[in-house]
Design a protein around this motif. Structure first.
Motif, PDB file in Angstrom:
ATOM      1  N   ALA A   1      46.899  40.611  68.594  1.00  0.00           N
ATOM      2  CA  ALA A   1      46.776  39.525  67.606  1.00  0.00           C
ATOM      3  C   ALA A   1      46.087  40.004  66.338  1.00  0.00           C
ATOM      4  CB  ALA A   1      46.049  38.337  68.217  1.00  0.00           C
ATOM      5  N   PRO A   2      46.663  40.988  65.660  1.00  0.00           N
ATOM      6  CA  PRO A   2      45.993  41.559  64.487  1.00  0.00           C
ATOM      7  C   PRO A   2      45.832  40.557  63.347  1.00  0.00           C
ATOM      8  CG  PRO A   2      48.256  42.313  64.579  1.00  0.00           C
ATOM      9  CD  PRO A   2      47.996  41.598  65.869  1.00  0.00           C
ATOM     10  N   LYS A   3      44.827  40.827  62.519  1.00  0.00           N
ATOM     11  CA  LYS A   3      44.556  40.037  61.324  1.00  0.00           C
ATOM     12  C   LYS A   3      44.727  40.925  60.092  1.00  0.00           C
ATOM     13  CE  LYS A   3      41.243  37.033  63.672  1.00  0.00           C
ATOM     14  NZ  LYS A   3      39.877  36.453  63.640  1.00  0.00           N
ATOM     15  N   PRO A   4      44.892  40.330  58.927  1.00  0.00           N
ATOM     16  CA  PRO A   4      45.063  41.143  57.703  1.00  0.00           C
ATOM     17  C   PRO A   4      43.944  42.167  57.507  1.00  0.00           C
ATOM     18  CG  PRO A   4      45.656  38.880  57.245  1.00  0.00           C
ATOM     19  CD  PRO A   4      45.114  38.894  58.657  1.00  0.00           C
ATOM     20  N   GLU A   5      42.735  41.846  57.918  1.00  0.00           N
ATOM     21  CA  GLU A   5      41.630  42.790  57.745  1.00  0.00           C
ATOM     22  C   GLU A   5      41.737  44.019  58.651  1.00  0.00           C
ATOM     23  OE1 GLU A   5      41.340  39.489  58.388  1.00  0.00           O
ATOM     24  OE2 GLU A   5      39.624  39.080  59.741  1.00  0.00           O
TER      25      GLU A   5
END
Lengths: 117, 110
Positions: free
Chosen positions: B77-81
């Protein structure tokens, strides 16, 4: 708890001048490494030093480049008579004891960006 | 010849889209495999060290695993950061020399 400290962060030199890059390892670390990252290339090992000793310099160019880690003070990477091809990011890293099979984490500094004009 | 190869070279994900990065190596006498994260204009930031096949380590959305020939960095579940270049490096002799792969440039879009 300061990390690996490098200075200067950015350095501009004219062809033929000398560049000196400094590195202070993390507190408690006595092993220092220098790596170079050329544009669009990966990190390449240059040299590994302990206090007053060069342990492995297999990645150092044969001419114009030298490194030291004196008993007192920071490690210095010195590049004499710089050429355009020396333009790169130079990273210093340190570790407590790389000979151990565990706990030998190697931490990097923020780098020194050398531009030769 | 001792070698470290990372794949893919670049990976674009949507936020929340899990994936894995690969690092394969051909060195004898592995003493440790390192994962670093590098942001533009910054130095490599240490993430994990793995020492033996079967070992796993986790940190937030990242999980690193190691076999005898390769390592994976799983991103859940990656995030932009999480957008950065992820570097793999192997330590294989008594000294401190690391051999780095070319890196995987990860981009996570919102």
């Amino acid at each position: 708890n300061a990390g690996v400290m490098q200075n200067p962060r950015h350095l501009v030199r004219r062809r033929g001048q000398e560049a000196r890059l400094r590195c202070s390892p993390m507190k408690g670390h006595s092993h220092v490494y220098w790596y170079r990252q050329l544009p669009e290339e990966g990190l390449k090992f240059m040299v590994y030093l302990q206090k007053e000793n060069i342990i492995d310099e297999s990645g150092m160019p044969k001419e114009r480049f030298s490194a030291e880690f004196p008993k007192e003070g920071p490690s210095i990477l010195r590049i004499q008579q710089v050429v355009r091809g020396d333009s790169a990011a130079y990273f210093c890293a340190s570790s407590p004891n790389p000979g151990r099979s565990s706990g030998n984490t190697i931490y990097f500094g923020e780098g020194s960006w050398l531009t030769v004009v | 010849e001792d070698q470290v190869t990372q794949s893919p070279e670049a990976l674009r994900l949507q936020e929340g889209e899990s994936s894995s990065l690969n690092c394969s190596y051909t060195v004898s006498g592995l003493r440790g495999l390192f994962w670093y994260r590098q942001d533009p204009g910054k130095g490599p930031e240490f993430l994990f060290t793995l020492y033996s096949a079967g070992e796993e380590k986790e940190k937030e959305r990242l999980k690193a695993t190691l076999t005898k020939k390769e390592s994976f960095l799983h991103i859940t579940a990656p995030k932009p950061e999480d957008s950065a270049t992820y570097l793999c490096a192997v330590h294989y002799n008594q000294g401190g020399k690391l051999i780095f792969g070319q890196g995987t440039e990860l981009s996570v879009k919102p």
